[in-house]
Each structure stands twice: as structure tokens, then as C-alpha cells.
Design a protein around this motif. Sequence first.
Motif, PDB file in Angstrom:
ATOM      1  N   ARG A  58      49.204 -39.720 -19.175  1.00 33.26           N
ATOM      2  CA  ARG A  58      50.285 -39.209 -18.308  1.00 33.26           C
ATOM      3  C   ARG A  58      51.659 -39.412 -18.955  1.00 33.26           C
ATOM      4  NH1 ARG A  58      50.202 -41.700 -12.724  1.00 33.26           N
ATOM      5  NH2 ARG A  58      49.583 -43.592 -13.803  1.00 33.26           N
ATOM      6  N   LEU A  59      51.778 -38.989 -20.166  1.00 29.18           N
ATOM      7  CA  LEU A  59      52.984 -39.221 -20.962  1.00 29.18           C
ATOM      8  C   LEU A  59      53.403 -37.915 -21.628  1.00 29.18           C
ATOM      9  CD1 LEU A  59      53.611 -42.189 -23.366  1.00 29.18           C
ATOM     10  CD2 LEU A  59      53.724 -39.862 -24.255  1.00 29.18           C
ATOM     11  N   ALA A  60      54.728 -37.723 -21.743  1.00 33.74           N
ATOM     12  CA  ALA A  60      55.251 -36.528 -22.405  1.00 33.74           C
ATOM     13  C   ALA A  60      56.509 -36.889 -23.176  1.00 33.74           C
ATOM     14  CB  ALA A  60      55.560 -35.436 -21.387  1.00 33.74           C
ATOM     15  N   PHE A  61      56.802 -36.092 -24.180  1.00 33.67           N
ATOM     16  CA  PHE A  61      58.058 -36.286 -24.894  1.00 33.67           C
ATOM     17  C   PHE A  61      58.546 -34.976 -25.491  1.00 33.67           C
ATOM     18  CE2 PHE A  61      54.919 -37.224 -28.290  1.00 33.67           C
ATOM     19  CZ  PHE A  61      55.385 -36.420 -29.335  1.00 33.67           C
ATOM     20  N   VAL A  62      59.831 -34.957 -25.783  1.00 33.20           N
ATOM     21  CA  VAL A  62      60.460 -33.904 -26.577  1.00 33.20           C
ATOM     22  C   VAL A  62      61.176 -34.608 -27.718  1.00 33.20           C
ATOM     23  CG1 VAL A  62      62.271 -32.138 -26.654  1.00 33.20           C
ATOM     24  CG2 VAL A  62      60.744 -32.285 -24.676  1.00 33.20           C
ATOM     25  N   ASP A  63      60.958 -34.140 -28.938  1.00 33.66           N
ATOM     26  CA  ASP A  63      61.597 -34.757 -30.101  1.00 33.66           C
ATOM     27  C   ASP A  63      62.258 -33.663 -30.931  1.00 33.66           C
ATOM     28  OD1 ASP A  63      62.474 -36.313 -32.154  1.00 33.66           O
ATOM     29  OD2 ASP A  63      60.513 -37.125 -32.709  1.00 33.66           O
ATOM     30  N   ARG A  64      63.591 -33.617 -30.876  1.00 33.43           N
ATOM     31  CA  ARG A  64      64.364 -32.637 -31.631  1.00 33.43           C
ATOM     32  C   ARG A  64      65.220 -33.309 -32.705  1.00 33.43           C
ATOM     33  NH1 ARG A  64      66.280 -29.043 -26.336  1.00 33.43           N
ATOM     34  NH2 ARG A  64      64.156 -28.361 -25.762  1.00 33.43           N
ATOM     35  N   ARG A  65      64.871 -34.550 -33.047  1.00 38.64           N
ATOM     36  CA  ARG A  65      65.579 -35.251 -34.103  1.00 38.64           C
ATOM     37  C   ARG A  65      65.202 -34.672 -35.460  1.00 38.64           C
ATOM     38  NH1 ARG A  65      63.369 -41.110 -32.477  1.00 38.64           N
ATOM     39  NH2 ARG A  65      61.482 -39.815 -32.501  1.00 38.64           N
ATOM     40  N   GLU A  66      65.957 -35.038 -36.478  1.00 40.87           N
ATOM     41  CA  GLU A  66      65.556 -34.680 -37.825  1.00 40.87           C
ATOM     42  C   GLU A  66      64.219 -35.355 -38.132  1.00 40.87           C
ATOM     43  OE1 GLU A  66      67.361 -34.936 -42.393  1.00 40.87           O
ATOM     44  OE2 GLU A  66      68.534 -35.630 -40.670  1.00 40.87           O
ATOM     45  N   ASP A  67      63.317 -34.639 -38.785  1.00 41.12           N
ATOM     46  CA  ASP A  67      61.964 -35.137 -39.050  1.00 41.12           C
ATOM     47  C   ASP A  67      61.288 -35.579 -37.755  1.00 41.12           C
ATOM     48  OD1 ASP A  67      62.309 -34.773 -41.819  1.00 41.12           O
ATOM     49  OD2 ASP A  67      63.236 -36.750 -42.013  1.00 41.12           O
ATOM     50  N   PRO A  68      61.054 -34.641 -36.837  1.00 43.74           N
ATOM     51  CA  PRO A  68      60.530 -35.015 -35.518  1.00 43.74           C
ATOM     52  C   PRO A  68      59.061 -35.413 -35.556  1.00 43.74           C
ATOM     53  CG  PRO A  68      60.605 -32.642 -35.722  1.00 43.74           C
ATOM     54  CD  PRO A  68      61.279 -33.191 -36.953  1.00 43.74           C
ATOM     55  N   VAL A  69      58.682 -36.235 -34.590  1.00 45.57           N
ATOM     56  CA  VAL A  69      57.282 -36.536 -34.337  1.00 45.57           C
ATOM     57  C   VAL A  69      56.715 -35.369 -33.529  1.00 45.57           C
ATOM     58  CG1 VAL A  69      55.665 -38.108 -33.215  1.00 45.57           C
ATOM     59  CG2 VAL A  69      57.705 -39.013 -34.359  1.00 45.57           C
ATOM     60  N   THR A  70      55.593 -34.802 -33.969  1.00 42.93           N
ATOM     61  CA  THR A  70      55.038 -33.625 -33.313  1.00 42.93           C
ATOM     62  C   THR A  70      53.526 -33.755 -33.187  1.00 42.93           C
ATOM     63  OG1 THR A  70      54.788 -32.456 -35.423  1.00 42.93           O
ATOM     64  CG2 THR A  70      56.851 -32.117 -34.227  1.00 42.93           C
ATOM     65  N   GLY A  71      52.949 -32.876 -32.365  1.00 40.50           N
ATOM     66  CA  GLY A  71      51.501 -32.818 -32.204  1.00 40.50           C
ATOM     67  C   GLY A  71      51.121 -32.514 -30.774  1.00 40.50           C
ATOM     68  N   GLN A  72      50.043 -31.778 -30.592  1.00 39.56           N
ATOM     69  CA  GLN A  72      49.576 -31.428 -29.258  1.00 39.56           C
ATOM     70  C   GLN A  72      48.345 -32.221 -28.847  1.00 39.56           C
ATOM     71  OE1 GLN A  72      51.214 -29.571 -26.999  1.00 39.56           O
ATOM     72  NE2 GLN A  72      52.833 -29.516 -28.546  1.00 39.56           N
ATOM     73  N   SER A  73      47.939 -33.167 -29.662  1.00 42.62           N
ATOM     74  CA  SER A  73      46.887 -34.113 -29.297  1.00 42.62           C
ATOM     75  C   SER A  73      47.333 -35.492 -29.757  1.00 42.62           C
ATOM     76  CB  SER A  73      45.554 -33.746 -29.963  1.00 42.62           C
ATOM     77  OG  SER A  73      45.609 -33.971 -31.365  1.00 42.62           O
ATOM     78  N   VAL A  74      46.727 -36.521 -29.195  1.00 44.14           N
ATOM     79  CA  VAL A  74      47.084 -37.881 -29.589  1.00 44.14           C
ATOM     80  C   VAL A  74      46.826 -38.080 -31.079  1.00 44.14           C
ATOM     81  CG1 VAL A  74      46.540 -40.323 -29.287  1.00 44.14           C
ATOM     82  CG2 VAL A  74      46.683 -38.826 -27.286  1.00 44.14           C
ATOM     83  N   ALA A  75      45.710 -37.572 -31.558  1.00 44.83           N
ATOM     84  CA  ALA A  75      45.381 -37.724 -32.981  1.00 44.83           C
ATOM     85  C   ALA A  75      46.425 -37.053 -33.864  1.00 44.83           C
ATOM     86  CB  ALA A  75      43.997 -37.145 -33.259  1.00 44.83           C
ATOM     87  N   GLU A  76      46.888 -35.866 -33.480  1.00 45.75           N
ATOM     88  CA  GLU A  76      47.896 -35.159 -34.270  1.00 45.75           C
ATOM     89  C   GLU A  76      49.214 -35.918 -34.297  1.00 45.75           C
ATOM     90  OE1 GLU A  76      48.250 -31.265 -32.678  1.00 45.75           O
ATOM     91  OE2 GLU A  76      46.351 -30.548 -33.521  1.00 45.75           O
ATOM     92  N   VAL A  77      49.614 -36.483 -33.163  1.00 45.93           N
ATOM     93  CA  VAL A  77      50.868 -37.247 -33.119  1.00 45.93           C
ATOM     94  C   VAL A  77      50.762 -38.488 -34.003  1.00 45.93           C
ATOM     95  CG1 VAL A  77      52.388 -38.613 -31.634  1.00 45.93           C
ATOM     96  CG2 VAL A  77      51.547 -36.392 -30.849  1.00 45.93           C
ATOM     97  N   LEU A  78      49.650 -39.195 -33.919  1.00 46.51           N
ATOM     98  CA  LEU A  78      49.491 -40.406 -34.719  1.00 46.51           C
ATOM     99  C   LEU A  78      49.388 -40.084 -36.203  1.00 46.51           C
ATOM    100  CD1 LEU A  78      47.088 -42.596 -32.530  1.00 46.51           C
ATOM    101  CD2 LEU A  78      49.588 -42.439 -32.479  1.00 46.51           C
ATOM    102  N   ASP A  79      48.911 -38.891 -36.535  1.00 49.64           N
ATOM    103  CA  ASP A  79      48.802 -38.486 -37.942  1.00 49.64           C
ATOM    104  C   ASP A  79      50.093 -37.888 -38.485  1.00 49.64           C
ATOM    105  OD1 ASP A  79      46.208 -39.323 -38.191  1.00 49.64           O
ATOM    106  OD2 ASP A  79      45.318 -37.363 -37.798  1.00 49.64           O
ATOM    107  N   CYS A  80      51.061 -37.591 -37.629  1.00 51.96           N
ATOM    108  CA  CYS A  80      52.312 -36.986 -38.083  1.00 51.96           C
ATOM    109  C   CYS A  80      53.022 -37.941 -39.048  1.00 51.96           C
ATOM    110  CB  CYS A  80      53.215 -36.681 -36.897  1.00 51.96           C
ATOM    111  SG  CYS A  80      54.831 -36.010 -37.346  1.00 51.96           S
ATOM    112  N   PRO A  81      53.374 -37.479 -40.250  1.00 50.68           N
ATOM    113  CA  PRO A  81      53.956 -38.392 -41.241  1.00 50.68           C
ATOM    114  C   PRO A  81      55.438 -38.700 -41.019  1.00 50.68           C
ATOM    115  CG  PRO A  81      53.797 -36.201 -42.167  1.00 50.68           C
ATOM    116  CD  PRO A  81      53.146 -36.134 -40.810  1.00 50.68           C
ATOM    117  N   ASP A  82      56.112 -37.919 -40.188  1.00 47.86           N
ATOM    118  CA  ASP A  82      57.558 -38.089 -40.025  1.00 47.86           C
ATOM    119  C   ASP A  82      57.899 -39.371 -39.279  1.00 47.86           C
ATOM    120  OD1 ASP A  82      57.862 -35.687 -41.267  1.00 47.86           O
ATOM    121  OD2 ASP A  82      58.200 -34.534 -39.445  1.00 47.86           O
ATOM    122  N   ARG A  83      58.946 -40.056 -39.754  1.00 50.02           N
ATOM    123  CA  ARG A  83      59.483 -41.238 -39.076  1.00 50.02           C
ATOM    124  C   ARG A  83      58.410 -42.293 -38.829  1.00 50.02           C
ATOM    125  NH1 ARG A  83      64.489 -39.319 -36.918  1.00 50.02           N
ATOM    126  NH2 ARG A  83      64.743 -41.255 -35.776  1.00 50.02           N
TER     127      ARG A  83
END
Length: 239
Positions: A74-99
Amino acid sequence: MSVDDYAQIDFEREQRCGFPEVIYGEGKTPEQIVEIASSIIEHHGCVLVTRLADEGAAAFCQAFDDACYFELPRLAFVDRREDPVTGQSVAEVLDCPDRAEGDVVVACAGTSDLPVAQEAALTARLMGSRVRLIPDVGIAGVHRTLDHVEELQAARAIVAVAGMEGALASLIAGLVDVPVVAVPTSVGYGASFDGISALLGMLNSCAGGVSVVNIDNGFGAGQIADRINRPRWARPETD
């Protein structure tokens, strides 16, 4: 009605604490969540919302087309910073190399504890930590935990999420030389008292290095783990 009629947003939170104010979704209307989030995004380029109900989640995703929403924690975020954290699944977010800095491990005793574990993992990841989530390693099959000893010993901070009697935190703390943030969950049969048994078990841990947050408080554990993993003196300087 404007956002100032029901909220006083702490825009200096990031300067003091390293991350903008986080929105706790329970008890807020969808409109309040969207308006508060809009103000935080405008100032910081990033917002994290926890404990979103279905209506709040739908409104959030409709308002922000780049929103990342995760139903189980039950969590959501928006990240518009430089080198944002992204992903539409938990695995994708944890695998995102940025920051991604350092190494946080979130260990989850059982599948039923996964919503809280994911909340902790996603929180630490968005705040800037590199995070690995290890699910279903409860002590009922202790070999499952021992299979991950090298990963646990390589971490800078560990979050141990468990219900029932909450023994996972003590087991892990006896294997590593880094802080373990223990999260009791409200998972278990009647005598678990909605997480109180796990809470008391973790508070009474005989293993050194265990700190305990409140029942089901994955967000709090994730934030603590990130601060341990990325102390202020080790963070890159920002303008």
C-alpha cells in the motif's frame, strides 16, 4: 479549500533529515493526499506515500501519470529528481541502479510478512540505499536463513521482519556485526496478540545489535536502515 487549511507541510524536512516529508495515507481523503503530494513534488521533485487505501491509490495514480504504486505494501511514490528511482514492480524498483548506495538487506520471515517487508525495502530504496529483499526465511526452516549468511554479513544494515514469536531478528543478529532493525508484524495465531508477542520477543532479544520499531512499521525500519547505511558524512554533497 486549500492545502493550508488542513496541513502544514514541513518543506525543510529534507534539509534536516535527508528526505522530504512522507505522507501517511490513512485518515486522509484522496483529495488531501493529491494536494499535499503536489506541493511536496513541486518543492522537492519527489514524494512518498504510505498506507494508501484503494480510493487514495486510484486518485494518486490518476493525478500523477508517472506514479509508481504497489498494492501489497500500500505504498506509492513519484520521483522526478535527477537519476530517478523507477519501476512498476518491487523487483524493478530494487534493481534500479539510480541513486543506489551501500547495502541494505531486508529479510522477511514468511510470505504473510511480505507487505511490511516490501514497505521497508521500498522506503530505504527511494531514500537512496541499495536494497536486497530476501523473502520467506523464517526460523521454522532455519536452513533457509543460513543459506543467506554471506549476503547478510555483507550488508551495512539489516531489517528483520517477522510475526509469530519474532525470533528471526535474534537469529540474524547472532550472525552479523551490523545493526539489525527488527520489525514485529501482526501476523500469527491468537496468542500472538496482533504482533505484541513478536514485539516483546524482539525487545527481549539476547543478541546484541537489535533495535525494534513498532508493530508493522516497515516505513520506520526502512528509514532507520537507510540512515545507518548512508550516514550524513558519507553522502554526496548536494547544492
